[in-house]
Design a protein around this motif. Structure first.
Motif, PDB file in Angstrom:
ATOM      1  N   LEU A  55       0.832  -1.204   0.000  1.00  9.29           N
ATOM      2  CA  LEU A  55       0.000   0.000   0.000  1.00  9.29           C
ATOM      3  C   LEU A  55       0.865   1.251   0.000  1.00  9.29           C
ATOM      4  O   LEU A  55       0.601   2.192  -0.760  1.00  9.29           O
ATOM      5  CB  LEU A  55      -0.925  -0.007   1.218  1.00  9.29           C
ATOM      6  N   GLU A  56       1.919   1.263   0.829  1.00  7.54           N
ATOM      7  CA  GLU A  56       2.798   2.433   0.884  1.00  7.54           C
ATOM      8  C   GLU A  56       3.566   2.612  -0.418  1.00  7.54           C
ATOM      9  O   GLU A  56       3.730   3.739  -0.905  1.00  7.54           O
ATOM     10  CB  GLU A  56       3.766   2.312   2.054  1.00  7.54           C
ATOM     11  N   LEU A  57       4.035   1.513  -1.014  1.00  7.81           N
ATOM     12  CA  LEU A  57       4.736   1.615  -2.291  1.00  7.81           C
ATOM     13  C   LEU A  57       3.806   2.100  -3.393  1.00  7.81           C
ATOM     14  O   LEU A  57       4.206   2.879  -4.259  1.00  7.81           O
ATOM     15  CB  LEU A  57       5.353   0.274  -2.675  1.00  7.81           C
ATOM     16  N   ASP A  58       2.564   1.660  -3.365  1.00  6.70           N
ATOM     17  CA  ASP A  58       1.595   2.118  -4.350  1.00  6.70           C
ATOM     18  C   ASP A  58       1.361   3.623  -4.212  1.00  6.70           C
ATOM     19  O   ASP A  58       1.243   4.334  -5.211  1.00  6.70           O
ATOM     20  CB  ASP A  58       0.279   1.357  -4.189  1.00  6.70           C
ATOM     21  N   GLN A  59       1.309   4.112  -2.979  1.00  5.15           N
ATOM     22  CA  GLN A  59       1.108   5.546  -2.762  1.00  5.15           C
ATOM     23  C   GLN A  59       2.320   6.345  -3.211  1.00  5.15           C
ATOM     24  O   GLN A  59       2.184   7.464  -3.689  1.00  5.15           O
ATOM     25  CB  GLN A  59       0.814   5.827  -1.293  1.00  5.15           C
ATOM     26  N   ILE A  60       3.530   5.776  -3.071  1.00  2.00           N
ATOM     27  CA  ILE A  60       4.739   6.482  -3.491  1.00  2.00           C
ATOM     28  C   ILE A  60       4.870   6.473  -5.011  1.00  2.00           C
ATOM     29  O   ILE A  60       5.162   7.495  -5.626  1.00  2.00           O
ATOM     30  CB  ILE A  60       5.982   5.848  -2.834  1.00  2.00           C
ATOM     31  N   LEU A  61       4.650   5.308  -5.614  1.00  7.86           N
ATOM     32  CA  LEU A  61       4.848   5.174  -7.056  1.00  7.86           C
ATOM     33  C   LEU A  61       3.713   5.767  -7.869  1.00  7.86           C
ATOM     34  O   LEU A  61       3.922   6.196  -8.999  1.00  7.86           O
ATOM     35  CB  LEU A  61       5.041   3.702  -7.418  1.00  7.86           C
ATOM     36  N   HIS A  62       2.523   5.783  -7.332  1.00 12.03           N
ATOM     37  CA  HIS A  62       1.349   6.327  -8.019  1.00 12.03           C
ATOM     38  C   HIS A  62       0.670   7.348  -7.112  1.00 12.03           C
ATOM     39  O   HIS A  62      -0.367   7.067  -6.527  1.00 12.03           O
ATOM     40  CB  HIS A  62       0.372   5.209  -8.378  1.00 12.03           C
TER      41      HIS A  62
END
Length: 93
Positions: A55-62
């Motif tokens: 979830l955190e990576l998704d928020q950073i990347l997108h």
């Protein structure tokens, strides 16, 4: 692990009595159940940590997928429409 051992120990005590031969023969099952509960707890913790990381990576990347950023983008869009309505361009000939 401690919770699993305690639960199994209480069940054994309730079923076979305190320090009887039946209780002592089945006591190793309490240790096995404790390790089983420890493994289940570890697996659950790893699953939740990986889900949180995704979830955190998704928020950073997108970043546009973040709900707060979407509201800010919508507000900017509405402000631009308001500016164009108040100050029309002089493109008319």
């Amino acid at each position: 692990m401690a919770a699993g051992f305690s639960i199994m120990l209480v069940l054994l005590l309730a079923s076979y009595g305190v320090f009887t031969s039946s209780f002592l023969l089945r006591l190793p099952f309490a240790f096995l159940f404790a390790f089983l509960c420890a493994g289940a707890g570890k697996a659950t913790g790893i699953y939740l940590a990986r889900r949180r990381l995704r979830l955190e990576l998704d928020q950073i990347l997108h970043p546009s997928s973040h709900p707060l950023l979407k509201e800010i983008q919508d507000a900017r869009y509405l402000d631009n429409i308001d500016i164009h309505l108040r100050f029309p361009s002089n493109d008319r000939v």
